[in-house]
Scaffold this motif. Structure first.
Motif: not given
Length: 306
Positions: A46-53, A62-72
């Protein structure tokens, strides 16, 4: 070649350790700390996905956290299942392009996410290096590593100092692309409002990696504390990034054995920690494959809402 490197290094390590004993030990961890390790690994994702976002937002995508999490998660799966981590990055680029990002912006977003993670681990190593000198029983390897690290830091500083590519090279497309990448990287790293959250999340993520290894040490009864894990694991992770093996296997194990030997940990114990850490990464990466299939990733449909 990567398979040969991984197999050769692992075979070399196993030649000095009884395979049966290693297997028995890997299969008998303490369940309590192991559960904590999996929880930490999930939070780290989750932390890594938030950083990616945050990286993408800083680049105007900009990208939603859920989308960043999915991609990561998808990228993590392919990092573990393909011979090179470039496969996972390629999948992340493809998913960003699917949701409407220009190819150049998608490439820069993923590459800068990688670079900021690298800068984060370098910062953490620089801060903890005095502690490493204090806990290491043999300082010569630490001095050698410090010299290499210093060269890397100088390289990062030089790259960040580049404001624009030379005019006589601007007509080359690849040079213009590199110039854009450096400009985007400077925008994030040299501006406090972007650098603090992005690099802060990178450092926290690496500290969590050390905590995961410490949790594994508790699970397998290896006598090492969190501070030792913090100062030793970051250099190991930095070395394992070198793309000469499959998903870091072999290189990570060799580096872990060498690093933990500095604080008196036996090679067998360090190898158990490294193999267990690698297996945790594999298990954590599997859900990304399921996410890839569930979001129509396998059939090439252009679903921007996945």
């Amino acid at each position: 070649l990567k398979l040969a490197v991984s197999a050769g290094l692992i075979a070399l390590l196993l030649s000095k350790i009884e395979l049966g004993a290693l297997k028995d030990r890997l299969l008998a961890p303490d369940a309590g700390p192991l559960a904590g390790v999996f929880l930490l690994a999930v939070v780290q994702i989750l932390v890594v996905a938030w950083r990616f976002g945050r990286v993408l937002s800083a680049l105007g995508r900009p990208i939603r956290l859920r989308e960043a999490l999915t991609i990561n998660m998808i990228g993590l799966f392919f990092n573990q299942s393909l011979p090179s981590t470039m496969g996972g990055d390629a999948m992340r680029i493809w998913r960003l392009a699917r949701r409407g990002a220009p190819l150049g912006a998608a490439v820069n977003g993923v590459l800068i996410d990688r670079i900021t993670a690298l800068i984060g681990i370098v910062l953490l190593i620089l801060v903890t290096l005095p502690i490493l000198f204090g806990v290491a029983e043999d300082r010569q390897p630490v001095i050698a590593f410090s010299v290499v690290l210093g060269i890397g830091v100088v390289g990062i500083v030089i790259v960040l100092a580049i404001r624009r590519v030379p005019a006589f090279l601007e007509h080359r497309r690849i040079v213009r692309g590199i110039g854009t990448l450096i400009a985007d990287l400077r925008r994030i790293v040299l501006q406090t409002r972007h650098a603090v959250p992005v690099l802060g999340a990178a450092v926290i993520g690496h500290m969590m990696t050390a905590a995961i290894v410490y949790g594994l040490a508790l699970a397998y009864g290896v006598g090492v504390g969190y501070v030792e894990c913090l100062v030793l694991v970051s250099p190991v992770m930095l070395i394992s990034v070198v793309p000469i093996s499959i998903a870091g296997w072999g290189v990570r194990e060799g580096a872990m054995v060498a690093a933990f030997a500095l604080v008196g940990v036996a090679a067998a114990d360090a190898l158990v920690l490294s193999v267990a850490f690698g297996l945790i990464n594999v298990l954590i990466g599997i859900p990304g494959g399921l996410v890839f299939l569930a979001t129509n990733g396998a059939n090439g449909t252009n679903n921007k809402n996945d």
